[in-house]
Design an enzyme around this catalytic site. Structure first.
Site, mmCIF file in Angstrom:
data_model
loop_
_atom_site.group_PDB
_atom_site.id
_atom_site.type_symbol
_atom_site.label_atom_id
_atom_site.label_comp_id
_atom_site.label_asym_id
_atom_site.label_seq_id
_atom_site.Cartn_x
_atom_site.Cartn_y
_atom_site.Cartn_z
ATOM 1 N N SER A 166 -30.785 33.535 -25.962
ATOM 2 C CA SER A 166 -30.117 32.786 -24.888
ATOM 3 C C SER A 166 -28.696 32.429 -25.307
ATOM 4 O O SER A 166 -27.773 32.439 -24.486
ATOM 5 C CB SER A 166 -30.891 31.507 -24.569
ATOM 6 O OG SER A 166 -32.184 31.817 -24.129
ATOM 7 N N LYS A 214 -30.771 18.950 -27.650
ATOM 8 C CA LYS A 214 -30.273 20.319 -27.870
ATOM 9 C C LYS A 214 -29.069 20.627 -26.985
ATOM 10 O O LYS A 214 -28.524 21.720 -27.065
ATOM 11 C CB LYS A 214 -31.392 21.335 -27.585
ATOM 12 C CG LYS A 214 -32.320 21.551 -28.775
ATOM 13 C CD LYS A 214 -33.114 22.843 -28.599
ATOM 14 C CE LYS A 214 -33.768 23.288 -29.896
ATOM 15 N NZ LYS A 214 -34.424 24.589 -29.757
ATOM 16 N N HIS A 246 -37.533 37.104 -23.323
ATOM 17 C CA HIS A 246 -38.616 36.138 -23.060
ATOM 18 C C HIS A 246 -39.626 36.732 -22.073
ATOM 19 O O HIS A 246 -40.834 36.607 -22.255
ATOM 20 C CB HIS A 246 -38.061 34.870 -22.408
ATOM 21 C CG HIS A 246 -37.128 34.055 -23.246
ATOM 22 N ND1 HIS A 246 -35.891 33.658 -22.804
ATOM 23 C CD2 HIS A 246 -37.269 33.550 -24.498
ATOM 24 C CE1 HIS A 246 -35.305 32.926 -23.742
ATOM 25 N NE2 HIS A 246 -36.112 32.858 -24.783
HETATM 26 O O1 PNS Z 1 -36.690 28.585 -27.663
HETATM 27 P P1 PNS Z 1 -36.730 27.736 -28.911
HETATM 28 O O2 PNS Z 1 -35.665 26.660 -28.852
HETATM 29 O O3 PNS Z 1 -36.691 28.542 -30.159
HETATM 30 O O4 PNS Z 1 -38.172 27.001 -28.861
HETATM 31 C C1 PNS Z 1 -38.549 26.116 -29.896
HETATM 32 C C2 PNS Z 1 -39.835 25.360 -29.536
HETATM 33 C C3 PNS Z 1 -39.717 24.676 -28.187
HETATM 34 C C4 PNS Z 1 -40.987 26.323 -29.500
HETATM 35 C C5 PNS Z 1 -40.053 24.322 -30.661
HETATM 36 O O5 PNS Z 1 -38.860 23.615 -30.866
HETATM 37 C C6 PNS Z 1 -41.169 23.317 -30.370
HETATM 38 O O6 PNS Z 1 -42.326 23.660 -30.335
HETATM 39 N N1 PNS Z 1 -40.756 22.042 -30.153
HETATM 40 C C7 PNS Z 1 -41.637 20.955 -29.832
HETATM 41 C C8 PNS Z 1 -41.759 19.970 -31.012
HETATM 42 C C9 PNS Z 1 -42.815 20.458 -32.001
HETATM 43 O O7 PNS Z 1 -43.983 20.511 -31.691
HETATM 44 N N2 PNS Z 1 -42.371 20.862 -33.218
HETATM 45 C C10 PNS Z 1 -43.257 21.452 -34.225
HETATM 46 C C11 PNS Z 1 -43.760 20.464 -35.208
HETATM 47 S S1 PNS Z 1 -42.450 19.665 -36.118
#
Ligand code: PNS
Length: 163
Positions: free
Chosen positions: A128, A41, A17
């Protein structure tokens, strides 16, 4: 001014990251590292802990801010006047999911662009989840994968005594 958001769960932050965040600081004027506050989560670390790790490890970059969000990423970005999402791609396996996310985010907010950076090859296997799995049994094995503040906390969580 280009304001980029690097979103993620960061549970916990890894050097993979950080590589993306640091490269984003050079490509964009201002970088917001946005920690998803998603209890569904079942994270190992609270959102405050995850933000604290990130704040400590990015404190030397004057154009980085650490924040948290819930709900849709694009709604958060509109509040912040941010116009770019930055994501790291580790392998082809990331591509399909990230393509889907970029497409839905573009539909929801056509003026927000998603930029992808190829992860540095030394972190191509890193996540992670893998860090937590290995650290549960042998935290020293992740000492070159996570910053010292995260390593210390993982050792405490998994009750490993320092020699
Ligand atoms: O580190 P991760 O868990 O892969 O991150 C995922 C993240 C946070 C980038 C993604 O889950 C996200 O953007 N979530 C917020 C909800 C959202 O906007 N979803 C996209 C449209 S359904």
């Amino acid at each position: 001014m280009s304001i980029a958001v690097v979103p993620g769960s960061f549970d916990p932050v890894t050097y993979g990251h950080l590589d993306i965040i640091v490269r984003a600081t050079k490509a964009f004027d201002y970088v917001i590292v946005a920690v998803l506050n998603n209890r569904a989560k079942n994270p190992m670390f609270t959102v405050e802990e995850r933000m604290h790790f990130l704040q400590e490890t990015t404190s030397s970059y004057s154009n980085v801010q650490v924040d948290s969000f819930d709900g849709l990423l694009v709604d958060y970005m509109k509040q912040k006047n941010a116009n770019v999402i930055v994501k790291g791609l580790r392998a082809i396996s990331d591509f399909e999911y990230e393509l889907q996310m970029a497409a839905i985010n573009r539909k929801l907010a056509p003026t927000i662009e998603t930029f992808f950076m190829m992860t540095n090859h030394q972190f191509s296997f890193l996540s992670s989840s893998i860090v937590k799995e290995v650290a549960r049994y042998n935290p020293d094995e992740v000492s070159d994968l996570v910053p010292p503040n995260v390593l210390k906390e993982l050792k405490e969580r998994f009750n490993v005594k320092e020699p």
